[in-house]
Design a protein around this motif. Structure first.
Motif, PDB file in Angstrom:
ATOM      1  N   GLN A   2       3.208  -1.616 -17.729  1.00  0.00           N
ATOM      2  CA  GLN A   2       4.214  -0.639 -17.370  1.00  0.00           C
ATOM      3  C   GLN A   2       4.539   0.223 -18.564  1.00  0.00           C
ATOM      4  N   GLU A  18       2.763   6.393  -8.334  1.00  0.00           N
ATOM      5  CA  GLU A  18       2.374   5.096  -8.877  1.00  0.00           C
ATOM      6  C   GLU A  18       3.570   4.152  -8.929  1.00  0.00           C
ATOM      7  N   GLU A  22       3.907   0.642  -6.888  1.00  0.00           N
ATOM      8  CA  GLU A  22       4.204  -0.611  -7.586  1.00  0.00           C
ATOM      9  C   GLU A  22       5.433  -1.281  -6.980  1.00  0.00           C
ATOM     10  N   GLU A  26       5.500  -4.947  -5.121  1.00  0.00           N
ATOM     11  CA  GLU A  26       6.402  -6.019  -5.562  1.00  0.00           C
ATOM     12  C   GLU A  26       7.322  -6.443  -4.421  1.00  0.00           C
TER      13      GLU A  26
END
Length: 98
Positions: A2, A18, A22, A26
């Motif tokens: 990250q 992006e 992500e 998650e």
């Protein structure tokens, strides 16, 4: 990996996409963990939970992938409305399964 961008810096559209992907990945992992926990700890053994009980929640999470339409299709936000000379019809039928 990250990369944190300072508060004053603007994210590019690619970085925003992006970050969104992500986040959704998650969220999906955490939801799967929660679902497994809920099924195994459900107190009413006469009426046990199954993964089918979580279908609507999965649909909602998957809907986050593309709030403005399919990620594989270009955004339609800047298109003219029909009364402004834009398309009268937009084919949204998915292609048949091969």
């Amino acid at each position: 990996m990250q990369v944190h961008i300072g508060e004053g810096a603007e994210k590019t559209p690619v970085q925003q996409e992006e970050a969104r992907r992500e986040f959704i990945a998650e969220l999906w992992r955490r939801f799967e963990t929660l679902q497994e926990w809920a099924i195994s700890h459900w107190p009413d053994q006469q009426h046990p939970l199954s993964s089918a009980d979580f279908v609507e929640a999965r649909k909602e999470i998957l809907g986050l992938r593309s709030p403005a339409g399919s990620l594989s299709q270009p955004s339609q936000q800047n298109e003219a409305e029909p009364e402004q000379g834009g398309a009268q019809y937009r084919d949204v039928t998915p292609a048949p399964w091969p």
